[in-house]
Design a protein around this motif. Structure first.
Motif, PDB file in Angstrom:
ATOM      1  N   MET A  89     -23.753 -12.436  -0.595  1.00 33.33           N
ATOM      2  CA  MET A  89     -22.556 -11.631  -0.485  1.00 33.33           C
ATOM      3  C   MET A  89     -22.955 -10.161  -0.357  1.00 33.33           C
ATOM      4  N   SER A  90     -22.177  -9.423   0.429  1.00 35.92           N
ATOM      5  CA  SER A  90     -22.503  -8.010   0.615  1.00 35.92           C
ATOM      6  C   SER A  90     -22.207  -7.223  -0.654  1.00 35.92           C
ATOM      7  N   LYS A  91     -22.763  -6.020  -0.711  1.00 31.07           N
ATOM      8  CA  LYS A  91     -22.590  -5.163  -1.886  1.00 31.07           C
ATOM      9  C   LYS A  91     -21.126  -4.760  -2.027  1.00 31.07           C
ATOM     10  N   LEU A  92     -20.628  -4.864  -3.257  1.00 28.52           N
ATOM     11  CA  LEU A  92     -19.236  -4.529  -3.521  1.00 28.52           C
ATOM     12  C   LEU A  92     -19.051  -3.025  -3.613  1.00 28.52           C
ATOM     13  N   LYS A  93     -17.893  -2.572  -3.173  1.00 26.14           N
ATOM     14  CA  LYS A  93     -17.556  -1.155  -3.277  1.00 26.14           C
ATOM     15  C   LYS A  93     -17.143  -0.837  -4.707  1.00 26.14           C
ATOM     16  N   LYS A  94     -17.319   0.415  -5.107  1.00 23.37           N
ATOM     17  CA  LYS A  94     -16.915   0.849  -6.443  1.00 23.37           C
ATOM     18  C   LYS A  94     -15.402   1.082  -6.448  1.00 23.37           C
ATOM     19  N   THR A  95     -14.735   0.523  -7.431  1.00 24.06           N
ATOM     20  CA  THR A  95     -13.299   0.738  -7.582  1.00 24.06           C
ATOM     21  C   THR A  95     -13.060   2.181  -8.014  1.00 24.06           C
ATOM     22  N   PRO A  96     -12.185   2.891  -7.314  1.00 21.58           N
ATOM     23  CA  PRO A  96     -11.943   4.290  -7.675  1.00 21.58           C
ATOM     24  C   PRO A  96     -11.246   4.418  -9.029  1.00 21.58           C
ATOM     25  N   ASP A  97     -11.337   5.597  -9.607  1.00 16.36           N
ATOM     26  CA  ASP A  97     -10.584   5.909 -10.815  1.00 16.36           C
ATOM     27  C   ASP A  97      -9.195   6.373 -10.381  1.00 16.36           C
ATOM     28  N   PHE A  98      -8.188   5.856 -11.037  1.00 21.50           N
ATOM     29  CA  PHE A  98      -6.814   6.179 -10.663  1.00 21.50           C
ATOM     30  C   PHE A  98      -6.181   7.080 -11.715  1.00 21.50           C
ATOM     31  N   LYS A  99      -5.359   8.012 -11.257  1.00 21.38           N
ATOM     32  CA  LYS A  99      -4.668   8.927 -12.178  1.00 21.38           C
ATOM     33  C   LYS A  99      -3.532   8.231 -12.917  1.00 21.38           C
ATOM     34  N   ASN A 100      -2.921   7.252 -12.249  1.00 23.17           N
ATOM     35  CA  ASN A 100      -1.789   6.551 -12.858  1.00 23.17           C
ATOM     36  C   ASN A 100      -1.589   5.208 -12.159  1.00 23.17           C
ATOM     37  N   GLU A 101      -0.668   4.444 -12.673  1.00 21.82           N
ATOM     38  CA  GLU A 101      -0.424   3.107 -12.142  1.00 21.82           C
ATOM     39  C   GLU A 101       0.127   3.153 -10.723  1.00 21.82           C
ATOM     40  N   ALA A 102       0.954   4.143 -10.434  1.00 17.33           N
ATOM     41  CA  ALA A 102       1.524   4.259  -9.085  1.00 17.33           C
ATOM     42  C   ALA A 102       0.414   4.489  -8.046  1.00 17.33           C
ATOM     43  N   GLU A 103      -0.543   5.328  -8.377  1.00 20.12           N
ATOM     44  CA  GLU A 103      -1.667   5.589  -7.470  1.00 20.12           C
ATOM     45  C   GLU A 103      -2.490   4.317  -7.261  1.00 20.12           C
ATOM     46  N   GLU A 104      -2.705   3.573  -8.340  1.00 21.90           N
ATOM     47  CA  GLU A 104      -3.463   2.325  -8.229  1.00 21.90           C
ATOM     48  C   GLU A 104      -2.709   1.314  -7.373  1.00 21.90           C
ATOM     49  N   ARG A 105      -1.405   1.193  -7.584  1.00 22.13           N
ATOM     50  CA  ARG A 105      -0.586   0.255  -6.805  1.00 22.13           C
ATOM     51  C   ARG A 105      -0.667   0.595  -5.317  1.00 22.13           C
ATOM     52  N   GLU A 106      -0.557   1.874  -4.994  1.00 17.81           N
ATOM     53  CA  GLU A 106      -0.635   2.315  -3.602  1.00 17.81           C
ATOM     54  C   GLU A 106      -1.993   1.963  -2.995  1.00 17.81           C
ATOM     55  N   PHE A 107      -3.047   2.143  -3.775  1.00 15.63           N
ATOM     56  CA  PHE A 107      -4.394   1.818  -3.296  1.00 15.63           C
ATOM     57  C   PHE A 107      -4.506   0.328  -2.956  1.00 15.63           C
ATOM     58  N   TRP A 108      -4.100  -0.543  -3.883  1.00 12.01           N
ATOM     59  CA  TRP A 108      -4.271  -1.974  -3.672  1.00 12.01           C
ATOM     60  C   TRP A 108      -3.353  -2.529  -2.596  1.00 12.01           C
ATOM     61  N   GLU A 109      -2.259  -1.826  -2.302  1.00 10.44           N
ATOM     62  CA  GLU A 109      -1.389  -2.262  -1.215  1.00 10.44           C
ATOM     63  C   GLU A 109      -2.058  -2.093   0.146  1.00 10.44           C
ATOM     64  N   SER A 110      -3.053  -1.214   0.217  1.00  7.98           N
ATOM     65  CA  SER A 110      -3.687  -0.934   1.503  1.00  7.98           C
ATOM     66  C   SER A 110      -5.182  -1.303   1.552  1.00  7.98           C
ATOM     67  N   HIS A 111      -5.700  -1.935   0.501  1.00  9.47           N
ATOM     68  CA  HIS A 111      -7.123  -2.304   0.471  1.00  9.47           C
ATOM     69  C   HIS A 111      -7.266  -3.773   0.053  1.00  9.47           C
ATOM     70  N   ASP A 112      -8.280  -4.413   0.586  1.00  6.51           N
ATOM     71  CA  ASP A 112      -8.566  -5.807   0.254  1.00  6.51           C
ATOM     72  C   ASP A 112      -9.409  -5.861  -1.018  1.00  6.51           C
ATOM     73  N   SER A 113      -8.925  -6.555  -2.020  1.00  2.75           N
ATOM     74  CA  SER A 113      -9.650  -6.627  -3.294  1.00  2.75           C
ATOM     75  C   SER A 113     -10.997  -7.322  -3.156  1.00  2.75           C
ATOM     76  N   ALA A 114     -11.158  -8.145  -2.127  1.00  2.00           N
ATOM     77  CA  ALA A 114     -12.436  -8.848  -1.928  1.00  2.00           C
ATOM     78  C   ALA A 114     -13.579  -7.872  -1.658  1.00  2.00           C
ATOM     79  N   ASP A 115     -13.242  -6.660  -1.221  1.00  2.08           N
ATOM     80  CA  ASP A 115     -14.275  -5.642  -1.009  1.00  2.08           C
ATOM     81  C   ASP A 115     -14.734  -5.019  -2.330  1.00  2.08           C
TER      82      ASP A 115
END
Length: 91
Positions: free
Chosen positions: A1-27
């Protein structure tokens, strides 16, 4: 499996939700290492709404709820959920 990306630090839940809506968690997550979790005491969140019904209809609903020995608001929720599920199956 390829190297996993580092999950960013989020300021709040809304920012995290927005991130996961546009990114594939498999990465970011090695799902092959995932384990099933159970949360038996977790209750679904609810939202209070205002619903205007004709009094005669509400009286009929209360009679039906009384026959089933359940609160009328619970009966309304059951009926709504059943109808939505049935409509989803017929689509």
């Amino acid at each position: 499996m390829s190297k996993l990306k580092k999950t960013p630090d989020f300021k709040n839940e809304a920012e995290e939700r927005e991130f996961w809506e546009s990114h594939d968690s498999a990465d970011y997550v090695d799902w092959s290492q995932a384990q099933r979790a159970s949360f038996p005491k977790l209750k679904p969140s609810t939202k209070t709404i205002s619903l205007r019904l004709p009094e005669a209809l509400l009286d009929r609903i209360k009679i039906e709820a009384n026959k089933r020995d359940m609160p009328y608001q619970s009966l309304i929720k059951v009926w709504l959920a059943d109808d939505v599920d049935q409509n989803r199956r017929t689509e």
